[in-house]
Motif scaffolding. Structure first.
Motif, PDB file in Angstrom:
ATOM      1  N   GLY A 159       0.803  -1.211   0.000  1.00 58.41           N
ATOM      2  CA  GLY A 159       0.000   0.000   0.000  1.00 58.41           C
ATOM      3  C   GLY A 159       0.839   1.266   0.000  1.00 58.41           C
ATOM      4  O   GLY A 159       1.847   1.364   0.718  1.00 58.41           O
ATOM      5  N   ASP A 160       0.419   2.259  -0.772  1.00 59.20           N
ATOM      6  CA  ASP A 160       1.138   3.529  -0.841  1.00 59.20           C
ATOM      7  C   ASP A 160       0.992   4.365   0.428  1.00 59.20           C
ATOM      8  O   ASP A 160       1.652   5.389   0.579  1.00 59.20           O
ATOM      9  CB  ASP A 160       0.645   4.345  -2.043  1.00 59.20           C
ATOM     10  N   TYR A 161       0.146   3.945   1.327  1.00 60.47           N
ATOM     11  CA  TYR A 161      -0.087   4.666   2.579  1.00 60.47           C
ATOM     12  C   TYR A 161       0.974   4.372   3.639  1.00 60.47           C
ATOM     13  O   TYR A 161       1.013   5.008   4.693  1.00 60.47           O
ATOM     14  CB  TYR A 161      -1.462   4.288   3.155  1.00 60.47           C
ATOM     15  N   LEU A 162       1.831   3.396   3.403  1.00 58.97           N
ATOM     16  CA  LEU A 162       2.690   2.861   4.456  1.00 58.97           C
ATOM     17  C   LEU A 162       3.552   3.908   5.160  1.00 58.97           C
ATOM     18  O   LEU A 162       3.748   3.850   6.370  1.00 58.97           O
ATOM     19  CB  LEU A 162       3.585   1.757   3.891  1.00 58.97           C
ATOM     20  N   THR A 163       4.075   4.881   4.426  1.00 57.06           N
ATOM     21  CA  THR A 163       4.961   5.865   5.058  1.00 57.06           C
ATOM     22  C   THR A 163       4.202   6.941   5.819  1.00 57.06           C
ATOM     23  O   THR A 163       4.818   7.752   6.514  1.00 57.06           O
ATOM     24  CB  THR A 163       5.858   6.536   4.001  1.00 57.06           C
ATOM     25  N   ASN A 164       2.878   6.946   5.708  1.00 62.26           N
ATOM     26  CA  ASN A 164       2.082   7.999   6.346  1.00 62.26           C
ATOM     27  C   ASN A 164       1.571   7.621   7.731  1.00 62.26           C
ATOM     28  O   ASN A 164       1.066   8.477   8.464  1.00 62.26           O
ATOM     29  CB  ASN A 164       0.884   8.351   5.458  1.00 62.26           C
ATOM     30  N   GLY A 165       1.651   6.367   8.089  1.00 55.79           N
ATOM     31  CA  GLY A 165       1.086   5.911   9.352  1.00 55.79           C
ATOM     32  C   GLY A 165       2.003   6.141  10.538  1.00 55.79           C
ATOM     33  O   GLY A 165       3.117   6.674  10.419  1.00 55.79           O
ATOM     34  N   ILE A 166       1.553   5.695  11.690  1.00 55.18           N
ATOM     35  CA  ILE A 166       2.323   5.913  12.910  1.00 55.18           C
ATOM     36  C   ILE A 166       3.620   5.108  12.931  1.00 55.18           C
ATOM     37  O   ILE A 166       4.528   5.415  13.710  1.00 55.18           O
ATOM     38  CB  ILE A 166       1.469   5.571  14.159  1.00 55.18           C
ATOM     39  N   PHE A 167       3.713   4.106  12.076  1.00 54.68           N
ATOM     40  CA  PHE A 167       4.946   3.326  11.965  1.00 54.68           C
ATOM     41  C   PHE A 167       5.649   3.603  10.631  1.00 54.68           C
ATOM     42  O   PHE A 167       6.473   2.807  10.175  1.00 54.68           O
ATOM     43  CB  PHE A 167       4.641   1.829  12.086  1.00 54.68           C
ATOM     44  N   TYR A 170       9.370   2.935   9.433  1.00 53.94           N
ATOM     45  CA  TYR A 170       9.871   1.592   9.138  1.00 53.94           C
ATOM     46  C   TYR A 170       9.627   1.163   7.687  1.00 53.94           C
ATOM     47  O   TYR A 170      10.132   0.124   7.258  1.00 53.94           O
ATOM     48  CB  TYR A 170       9.212   0.573  10.070  1.00 53.94           C
ATOM     49  N   PHE A 171       8.880   1.977   6.956  1.00 53.06           N
ATOM     50  CA  PHE A 171       8.471   1.553   5.617  1.00 53.06           C
ATOM     51  C   PHE A 171       8.956   2.496   4.509  1.00 53.06           C
ATOM     52  O   PHE A 171       8.401   2.517   3.420  1.00 53.06           O
ATOM     53  CB  PHE A 171       6.936   1.441   5.557  1.00 53.06           C
ATOM     54  N   ARG A 172       9.998   3.264   4.814  1.00 53.02           N
ATOM     55  CA  ARG A 172      10.472   4.228   3.824  1.00 53.02           C
ATOM     56  C   ARG A 172      10.942   3.573   2.528  1.00 53.02           C
ATOM     57  O   ARG A 172      10.913   4.194   1.467  1.00 53.02           O
ATOM     58  CB  ARG A 172      11.614   5.061   4.437  1.00 53.02           C
ATOM     59  N   PRO A 203      -6.473   2.193  10.966  1.00 53.79           N
ATOM     60  CA  PRO A 203      -5.770   3.256  11.691  1.00 53.79           C
ATOM     61  C   PRO A 203      -4.292   2.966  11.961  1.00 53.79           C
ATOM     62  O   PRO A 203      -3.517   3.900  12.179  1.00 53.79           O
ATOM     63  CB  PRO A 203      -6.554   3.357  13.001  1.00 53.79           C
ATOM     64  N   ASP A 204      -3.893   1.692  11.922  1.00 53.70           N
ATOM     65  CA  ASP A 204      -2.482   1.382  12.185  1.00 53.70           C
ATOM     66  C   ASP A 204      -1.558   1.797  11.041  1.00 53.70           C
ATOM     67  O   ASP A 204      -0.341   1.828  11.195  1.00 53.70           O
ATOM     68  CB  ASP A 204      -2.299  -0.105  12.496  1.00 53.70           C
ATOM     69  N   GLY A 205      -2.123   2.103   9.877  1.00 59.16           N
ATOM     70  CA  GLY A 205      -1.304   2.513   8.743  1.00 59.16           C
ATOM     71  C   GLY A 205      -0.496   1.392   8.123  1.00 59.16           C
ATOM     72  O   GLY A 205       0.363   1.644   7.265  1.00 59.16           O
TER      73      GLY A 205
END
Length: 282
Positions: A159-167, A170-172, A203-205
């Motif tokens: 998912g393209d949302y990965l860098t926007n969440g609270i974690f 870790y997904f840069r 919500p966990d992103g």
């Protein structure tokens, strides 16, 4: 004969969508494997954690059924949340369990496809650089062990949302993993990549939400049906979901759902018998 599909990967294949957020999918001709036997599918299909929920497999199977109204489909859940590509190495428990479960399924079904979603746990430049090589070994041995050299392998993007969440920190490197997944699909026969463009998360992103899992399942099926990579969302995804959700239940399905409600304690015996009689008179 049941047409079966092996589900492998980590949590976004297992499914973490909230069940309450989407209409249910229930079809007596969609099965899931439990203890080596087939039973009517119910969600969560891939119960690897207490947080298990809606995954992509239910809408994949329901889409398949729209084109195969006289046939049955079976899902073989073997995904495990939080696992890395190294955890899926051919000498490890996850790989060996998937082979074992698939072989059990092959006794009473024909294995028609492999569904893979994994990569969030390998979001570093170093791991992404080794992804294609490691994944190639896993899939090559899987095909040999199960004698499925030409069975389609469907691979989903992250998912393209990965860098926007609270974690997000870790997904840069998630774009590198997505590129590796695409590179594998484009350089290996009978492998097809499916985009996660436009999909959103819990919500966990980290995990696709329930609606996005439904949409991703439609995309996996389109790639499987057409034997093509899917680089953009499917047209009229919402309309297809409406068709799936609004399919009338058969009498058998109504009875099974009623039995489930009674077994869960949601209705009393009097109500159960009254509704059962009503179904019988239809």
């Amino acid at each position: 004969m049941i047409h079966s599909f092996l589900m492998i990967g980590q949590s976004n294949m297992a499914g973490r969508g909230y069940v309450k957020e989407v209409p249910s999918i229930f079809d007596e001709h969609i099965k899931m494997q439990r203890n080596g036997l087939w039973q009517i599918m119910s969600e969560p299909i891939n119960f690897d954690r207490p947080s298990s929920g809606v995954g992509l497999a239910a809408s994949f199977a329901a889409s398949w059924r729209l084109d195969n109204e006289q046939d049955e489909i079976g899902l073989i859940p073997c995904a495990d949340g939080g696992t890395s590509l190294d955890d899926w190495a051919i000498d490890g428990a996850l790989f060996q369990n998937a082979v074992s479960q698939a072989r059990l399924a092959q006794r009473t079904s024909t294995l028609k496809g492999v569904l893979w979603h994994q990569g969030e746990n390998d979001c570093s430049p170093e791991k992404a650089a080794q992804y294609v090589e490691k994944f190639s070994v896993i899939i090559d041995v899987l095909r040999k062990e199960l004698n499925i050299p030409e069975v389609p392998l469907i691979i989903g993007g992250l998912g393209d949302y990965l860098t926007n969440g609270i974690f997000g920190q870790y997904f840069r490197s998630y774009p590198l993993v997505n590129q590796a997944l695409q590179d594998f699909a484009h350089t290996h026969a009978n492998s097809y990549f499916v985009t996660a463009k436009g999909l959103t998360s819990n919500p966990d992103g980290i995990h696709f939400n329930a609606l996005s899992q439904r949409l991703l399942g439609l995309r996996y099926y389109n790639a499987y049906r057409d034997l093509k990579h899917l680089s953009d969302p499917v047209n009229d995804e919402g309309k297809v979901l409406d068709i799936i959700y609004n399919r009338p239940y058969t009498k058998t399905e109504k009875v099974k759902l009623l039995e489930q409600e009674f077994a869960l304690g949601n209705i009393d015996s009097k109500n159960y018998l009254e509704q059962l009689t009503s179904i019988g008179q239809e």
